[in-house]
Design a protein around this motif. Structure first.
Motif, PDB file in Angstrom:
ATOM      1  N   ILE B  74       0.818  -1.112   0.436  1.00 26.31           N
ATOM      2  CA  ILE B  74       0.417   0.075   0.362  1.00 26.31           C
ATOM      3  C   ILE B  74       1.256   1.376  -0.245  1.00 26.31           C
ATOM      4  O   ILE B  74       0.819   2.121  -0.498  1.00 26.31           O
ATOM      5  CB  ILE B  74      -1.094   0.217   1.576  1.00 26.31           C
ATOM      6  N   ILE B  78       1.231   4.533  -2.962  1.00 19.09           N
ATOM      7  CA  ILE B  78       0.510   5.942  -1.867  1.00 19.09           C
ATOM      8  C   ILE B  78       1.568   6.723  -2.207  1.00 19.09           C
ATOM      9  O   ILE B  78       1.552   7.965  -2.780  1.00 19.09           O
ATOM     10  CB  ILE B  78       0.033   5.838  -0.027  1.00 19.09           C
ATOM     11  N   SER B 116       0.179   9.107  18.834  1.00 16.47           N
ATOM     12  CA  SER B 116      -1.051   9.703  18.863  1.00 16.47           C
ATOM     13  C   SER B 116      -1.601   8.999  16.789  1.00 16.47           C
ATOM     14  O   SER B 116      -2.590   9.069  17.175  1.00 16.47           O
ATOM     15  CB  SER B 116       0.059  11.232  17.431  1.00 16.47           C
ATOM     16  N   LEU B 117      -1.438   8.136  16.668  1.00 16.74           N
ATOM     17  CA  LEU B 117      -1.891   7.457  15.897  1.00 16.74           C
ATOM     18  C   LEU B 117      -3.016   6.654  16.070  1.00 16.74           C
ATOM     19  O   LEU B 117      -3.624   6.722  16.284  1.00 16.74           O
ATOM     20  CB  LEU B 117      -1.110   6.465  15.176  1.00 16.74           C
ATOM     21  N   LEU B 118      -2.020   6.080  18.124  1.00 20.47           N
ATOM     22  CA  LEU B 118      -2.854   4.660  18.873  1.00 20.47           C
ATOM     23  C   LEU B 118      -4.575   6.451  19.292  1.00 20.47           C
ATOM     24  O   LEU B 118      -5.252   5.773  19.472  1.00 20.47           O
ATOM     25  CB  LEU B 118      -2.415   4.299  20.076  1.00 20.47           C
ATOM     26  N   LEU B 120      -5.448   8.753  17.663  1.00 21.84           N
ATOM     27  CA  LEU B 120      -6.447   8.995  16.358  1.00 21.84           C
ATOM     28  C   LEU B 120      -7.319   7.608  16.666  1.00 21.84           C
ATOM     29  O   LEU B 120      -8.789   7.406  16.508  1.00 21.84           O
ATOM     30  CB  LEU B 120      -5.891   9.021  15.312  1.00 21.84           C
ATOM     31  N   TRP B 130     -15.159   2.285  14.148  1.00 23.91           N
ATOM     32  CA  TRP B 130     -14.686   1.802  12.611  1.00 23.91           C
ATOM     33  C   TRP B 130     -12.383   2.250  13.330  1.00 23.91           C
ATOM     34  O   TRP B 130     -12.677   3.668  13.760  1.00 23.91           O
ATOM     35  CB  TRP B 130     -14.423   2.244  11.649  1.00 23.91           C
ATOM     36  N   ILE B 141      -2.085   0.051   8.707  1.00 21.08           N
ATOM     37  CA  ILE B 141      -2.139   1.627   8.803  1.00 21.08           C
ATOM     38  C   ILE B 141      -1.005   2.288   8.841  1.00 21.08           C
ATOM     39  O   ILE B 141      -0.391   2.714   8.173  1.00 21.08           O
ATOM     40  CB  ILE B 141      -3.885   1.990   9.136  1.00 21.08           C
ATOM     41  N   THR B 144       2.187   1.526   6.846  1.00 18.73           N
ATOM     42  CA  THR B 144       2.461   2.156   5.213  1.00 18.73           C
ATOM     43  C   THR B 144       1.892   3.904   6.036  1.00 18.73           C
ATOM     44  O   THR B 144       3.154   3.991   4.334  1.00 18.73           O
ATOM     45  CB  THR B 144       0.386   1.542   5.350  1.00 18.73           C
ATOM     46  N   THR B 145       2.070   4.386   6.503  1.00 19.78           N
ATOM     47  CA  THR B 145       2.094   6.068   6.473  1.00 19.78           C
ATOM     48  C   THR B 145       3.062   6.452   6.923  1.00 19.78           C
ATOM     49  O   THR B 145       3.871   6.635   5.876  1.00 19.78           O
ATOM     50  CB  THR B 145       1.366   6.277   7.718  1.00 19.78           C
ATOM     51  N   ALA B 148       5.214   4.633   3.654  1.00 19.11           N
ATOM     52  CA  ALA B 148       4.902   5.618   2.305  1.00 19.11           C
ATOM     53  C   ALA B 148       5.483   6.974   2.605  1.00 19.11           C
ATOM     54  O   ALA B 148       6.514   7.479   0.548  1.00 19.11           O
ATOM     55  CB  ALA B 148       3.375   6.472   2.378  1.00 19.11           C
ATOM     56  N   ALA B 149       6.383   7.926   3.171  1.00 15.19           N
ATOM     57  CA  ALA B 149       7.036   8.336   3.271  1.00 15.19           C
ATOM     58  C   ALA B 149       8.768   7.805   2.995  1.00 15.19           C
ATOM     59  O   ALA B 149       8.259   9.092   1.190  1.00 15.19           O
ATOM     60  CB  ALA B 149       7.191   9.576   4.495  1.00 15.19           C
ATOM     61  N   PHE B 213       2.213   0.507  20.033  1.00 14.31           N
ATOM     62  CA  PHE B 213       1.514   1.628  20.451  1.00 14.31           C
ATOM     63  C   PHE B 213      -0.346   1.040  19.777  1.00 14.31           C
ATOM     64  O   PHE B 213      -1.158   1.171  20.528  1.00 14.31           O
ATOM     65  CB  PHE B 213       2.426   2.904  20.008  1.00 14.31           C
TER      66      PHE B 213
END
Lengths: 317, 266
Positions: B74, B78, B116-118, B120, B130, B141, B144-145, B148-149, B213
């Motif tokens: 993914i 992206i 911060s992702l947790l 979110l 969800w 997820i 992937t973030t 992707a960078a 996390f």
């Protein structure tokens, strides 16, 4: 993709239907292509920081989720916003946090300096080596970076332990008569950081030093400068962008490091990444952990922006 | 020979010793018969056998491979789109924002990204329902973030170096933007995307902090299990695991190196 496959794709019913609907809504394909990465990074990178900021203003409670809501509906139907800077006041009041920030900066600075002292000669040597030796040396620098970070830190646990490789060796040759205490000290943390981030120091330095114009060095030599003088008056100043980039690439991850102080450091090795981790996983205080993260964000954003401006200036030249 | 003539090679040699001595000792002691990781007790492959019988490690390795495969794939899509948009679309609203968002994950401390992702995911679960709980999906997820960078950086430099007249020629011959991308751009940048995918895959396999996390019960990744084991001290089956990983990485890096060299050729 082969031409027939692309044709089949663009002529397929789902593709044409989507194109129709999207076109009818006045959205161009261009917008759609921009939207995919934009939305992903917005939702999973930018928005989390707002959530972080919002929870840093909440209060920890024993519930699911373990923090107070941002607003509450009063019996008379009005909404009341509940937000306080209590967590930040707490961070200021408790010496632990200030000490952890300062100690993180100290550890990151010391490690960066040592990484530079070790990395610069290596980058310099590789940059001046003839091909194909240069490519091989470069690959040897990068290779450890591809192996597991965690297991490279683990390797140092075996090296620095009381019964570890270094102590066994030194005892064997008779250099020491009792084992040195190296593991669980700040020294071990320095070694761990320099070791794991050395490739990040060497690569930008190497990239910079290979671009160095040989004519400058020859001019200095023609004017009678000794190799030492040439190095300090020509090479070193010209490699400044590489030094800055490499130092930032070591300093930035080092400051937030958790794994290295947790595995190699002692119980009194304070680093902010570790404090945040413990605040979250042990104290289970999400709001305070968020406040620590927000302050840390400002601590790392400043050097990053500096790096960016240095790079932009270099690109303009 | 001048003083500088030998000081530099010796310093470089010591640098390489520093880089490789711990790795070599990891590999050597993985074949040690003794349980004491740093005392030689004869050659043996028993720790490899123990490793292969360790259900917890095998399960975690399977989780990690699934996560790494999904997030690398993914992230490549992206990251490539982000790179394409930033190098080919000229100016558009939000360009600066996308540039920032696609580079910032590279330098963000992992503890901040993870926390911060947790938060979110927890907030999303409360308001949208969800993702339900945390596990494989949330780790994918998160990985992937930041992957992707990394892919975006690699793809951008390849797209900048690429000869744009190829794309222009295709357009002049009447190809639409989709065809130009799939039939001209993509084949040219494909080797760079393969190395981007490999980098993303390795980064995902390697991550401990972010996964800790955002993961949930039943979705412990390999680094999470290894970390909980080595926290208690050194153990020889982890040496065996390290040796296997090093062997795989050396093979993968050689392949990636060959691909990069081919893509670098004009």
């Amino acid at each position: 993709m082969s031409a027939p496959a692309t044709n089949a794709l663009t002529r397929s019913l789902p593709w044409r239907l989507t194109a129709r609907v999207v076109g009818a809504m006045g959205i161009t394909g261009r917008t759609l292509v921009i939207a995919v990465p934009m939305l992903w990074f917005l939702v999973f990178f930018l928005v989390p920081f707002f959530v972080l900021g919002r929870i840093s203003l909440a209060e920890a409670i024993i519930a699911r989720p373990p923090y107070t809501p941002l607003w509450e509906r009063m019996p008379d139907g009005t909404l009341t916003i509940i937000a306080s800077l209590e967590n930040f006041r707490f961070l200021l009041a408790d010496r632990l946090y200030a000490n952890a920030y300062l100690s993180s900066i100290r550890i990151a600075v010391v490690s960066t300096v040592f990484a530079l002292l070790i990395g610069y000669p290596m980058a310099y040597f590789i940059a001046r080596a003839p091909e194909p030796r240069r490519s091989i040396l470069l690959l040897l620098v990068i290779l450890p970076f591809w192996t597991s970070f965690l297991l490279r830190v683990y390797a140092w646990m075996g090296f620095l332990r009381r019964e570890g490789v270094i102590n066994n060796f030194l005892l064997h040759i008779g250099a020491i008569d009792r084992p040195l205490i190296m593991l669980q000290t700040d020294f071990a943390v320095y070694v761990g950081i320099v070791y794991t981030y050395l490739p990040f120091m060497i690569l930008p330095l190497y990239a910079n030093l290979t671009k160095l114009d040989q004519a400058h060095l020859e001019a200095a030599a023609d004017l009678g400068a000794s190799p030492m003088v040439t190095f300090f008056t020509v090479t070193l100043p010209l490699s400044m962008p590489g030094i800055v980039a490499g130092s930032m690439l070591v300093f930035i991850p080092a400051i937030g490091e958790y794994v290295i102080p947790a595995l190699l450091g002692g119980p009194d090795t304070l680093m902010i990444g570790r404090v945040l981790w413990d605040e979250f996983f042990q104290a289970r205080d999400w709001p305070v952990a968020s406040a620590v993260a927000i302050v840390m964000l400002f601590l790392v954003v400043a050097p990053i922006m500096w790096l960016q401006s240095v790079q932009n200036r270099r690109e303009l030249k | 020979m001048t003083a500088r003539g030998w000081v530099l090679p010796v310093a470089v040699l010591l640098g390489f010793v520093f880089l490789y001595a711990p790795i070599v000792s990891l590999v050597v002691f993985s074949f040690n018969d003794s349980r004491l990781v740093t005392v030689w007790g004869g050659f043996s492959t028993r720790w490899y056998g123990e490793l292969l019988r360790d259900r917890q490690i095998l399960g975690a390795a399977w989780v990690s491979l699934q996560v790494a495969f999904a997030s690398a794939t993914i992230a490549t899509v992206i990251g490539t789109l982000a790179a394409f948009v930033l190098t080919r679309f000229g100016s558009f609203t939000g360009r600066l924002l996308l540039t920032g968002m696609a580079t910032a994950p590279l330098v963000m401390p992992e503890v901040i990204t993870g926390l911060s992702l947790l938060l979110l995911f927890v907030s999303m679960e409360l308001t949208l329902g969800w993702p339900a709980g945390r596990g494989l999906t949330t780790v994918i997820i998160a990985h992937t973030t930041f992957c992707a960078a990394f892919v975006a950086v690699i793809a951008q430099s390849r797209l900048r170096d690429m000869d744009e007249s190829l794309e222009e020629a295709a357009r002049d011959l009447g190809a639409g933007p989709v065809r130009v991308f799939f039939d001209v751009t993509l084949p040219v940048i494909a080797p760079a995307l393969v190395s981007g995918w490999l980098l993303a895959f390795t980064l995902s396999l390697d991550d401990l902090v972010i996964a800790s996390f955002v993961s949930g019960p039943g979705a412990s990744t390999l680094p999470m299990v290894v970390f909980s084991k080595i926290r208690l001290g050194v153990s020889p089956d982890i040496n065996a695991l390290a040796t296997i990983i090093i062997a795989v990485v050396v093979i993968a890096v050689v392949i990636a190196g060959l691909l990069l060299r081919r893509s670098a050729r004009p």
